[in-house]
Design an enzyme around this catalytic site. Structure first.
Site, PDB file in Angstrom:
ATOM      1  N   TYR A  73       0.849  -1.187   0.000  1.00 16.84           N
ATOM      2  CA  TYR A  73       0.000   0.000   0.000  1.00 16.84           C
ATOM      3  C   TYR A  73       0.887   1.239   0.000  1.00 16.84           C
ATOM      4  O   TYR A  73       1.373   1.683   1.033  1.00 16.84           O
ATOM      5  CB  TYR A  73      -0.933   0.019   1.208  1.00 16.84           C
ATOM      6  N   PHE A 218     -13.043  -4.959   0.698  1.00 16.12           N
ATOM      7  CA  PHE A 218     -14.078  -4.383  -0.171  1.00 16.12           C
ATOM      8  C   PHE A 218     -15.465  -4.552   0.481  1.00 16.12           C
ATOM      9  O   PHE A 218     -16.438  -4.887  -0.196  1.00 16.12           O
ATOM     10  CB  PHE A 218     -14.051  -5.081  -1.538  1.00 16.12           C
ATOM     11  N   PRO A 219     -15.582  -4.345   1.794  1.00 17.46           N
ATOM     12  CA  PRO A 219     -16.854  -4.626   2.470  1.00 17.46           C
ATOM     13  C   PRO A 219     -17.985  -3.690   2.082  1.00 17.46           C
ATOM     14  O   PRO A 219     -19.156  -4.014   2.288  1.00 17.46           O
ATOM     15  CB  PRO A 219     -16.498  -4.468   3.955  1.00 17.46           C
ATOM     16  N   LEU A 220     -17.641  -2.531   1.507  1.00 15.50           N
ATOM     17  CA  LEU A 220     -18.670  -1.579   1.070  1.00 15.50           C
ATOM     18  C   LEU A 220     -18.747  -1.491  -0.444  1.00 15.50           C
ATOM     19  O   LEU A 220     -19.413  -0.609  -0.983  1.00 15.50           O
ATOM     20  CB  LEU A 220     -18.382  -0.188   1.665  1.00 15.50           C
ATOM     21  N   GLY A 223     -18.424   1.981  -2.398  1.00 16.85           N
ATOM     22  CA  GLY A 223     -19.491   2.951  -2.562  1.00 16.85           C
ATOM     23  C   GLY A 223     -20.646   2.500  -3.418  1.00 16.85           C
ATOM     24  O   GLY A 223     -21.629   3.220  -3.566  1.00 16.85           O
TER      25      GLY A 223
END
Length: 299
Positions: A73, A218-220, A223
């Site tokens: 990252y 990527f739990p959301l 968006g």
């Protein structure tokens, strides 16, 4: 009866419960993913480094004690900012990191599971995070170009040397977990998973049975769950919560081994996410959300 969380209210991670990784690392189940405190394309410095530092410090204030990062990252940037913001680390804070990628440029990711690379990557993470031992070190991907047993063996060596305490995997199948367990004890699995992307359902169920932490990235769905026209939006309106809070609360309710790690570079968005820990889901709501048409989202 559901407990509604006002979308403007700042919550605390504690109501989301806790999980003991490997039976001994006690963490609040709502964690923080530190991928977004980097530049565009997960490359270079963030647009506002001071805000990134504030996000990390605010996360700890709100009861988050599980932070997930990786050497890739930035590369290196996320780990460096974590140390800048939080070192010396408060007691009980668990920082998990990952190795196994080369980063030739923005939005470019190349698996590198060569044992010498994994060992060098771990050494770099120890140095940047200012740690003597990493509590949870995860293989970011199994490199198809390198025998899997060699990659697992490198992690076993690092564990034997006391440089890492526990070992996790990322983006793996049940069969790959079982293969790894012939060489190393796997205590966590980090796969893409959300209310609208349940392709790893079999892996989650395996982790649930085995008591392995399941860390959905990527739990959301970046968006994509925010539209009021879908089931998440309808539930959010009914509960006076935000779609992001509903999506995270669904994960917390889905299984006791799930540790969501939503990421953000904004303090206000962080506070919104933490509000999900206090949002309860009844059976009817879980059933309604469970009927969402599954879809895939890009990395």
């Amino acid at each position: 009866m559901n407990t509604a969380v006002n979308q403007h209210e700042t919550g605390h991670a504690e109501p989301g419960g806790e999980f003991r990784i490997a039976g001994e690392l006690s963490v609040a189940r709502l964690g923080y993913g530190a991928m977004r405190i980097t530049g565009k394309g997960i490359w270079g410095e963030p647009a506002d480094r001071a805000e990134a530092v504030r996000v990390l410090r605010r996360a700890v204030e709100l009861g988050i004690n599980f932070i997930d990062t990786a050497d890739s990252y930035g590369p290196d940037v996320s780990e460096e900012i974590i140390a800048e913001a939080l070192h010396p680390y408060p007691q009980g804070l668990v920082i998990a990191t990952k190795g196994g990628f080369d980063r030739p440029g923005p939005d470019r990711w190349i698996e590198n599971g060569r044992p010498e690379h994994l060992k060098s990557a771990c050494e770099g993470s120890l140095r940047r995070l200012r740690l003597d031992r990493i509590e949870l070190y995860q293989l970011h991907r199994i490199d198809p170009k390198v025998p899997a047993e060699d990659q697992f063996g490198a992690l076993k060596d690092l564990q034997a040397e006391g440089k890492i305490r526990h070992i996790g995997l990322s983006e793996v199948s049940v069969q790959e977990i079982e293969l790894a367990q012939k060489t190393i004890p796997v205590v966590s699995v980090q796969n893409r998973y959300s209310v609208s992307d349940r392709g790893s359902e079999d892996v989650l169920e395996y982790c649930d049975r085995e008591g392995i932490a399941f860390i959905p990235w990527f739990p959301l769905a970046a968006g994509k769950l925010s539209g009021s026209e879908n089931a998440v939006g309808r539930v959010a309106a009914r509960l006076k919560a935000t779609p992001s809070q509903v999506a995270l609360a669904w994960l917390l309710a889905r299984s006791p081994v799930i540790l969501p790690i939503p990421g953000t570079s904004s303090v206000s968005h962080l506070e919104e996410n933490v509000g999900a820990a206090g949002l309860s889901m009844d059976e009817n709501t879980m059933r309604e959300l469970g009927q969402i048409t599954q879809s895939s989202h890009g990395k």
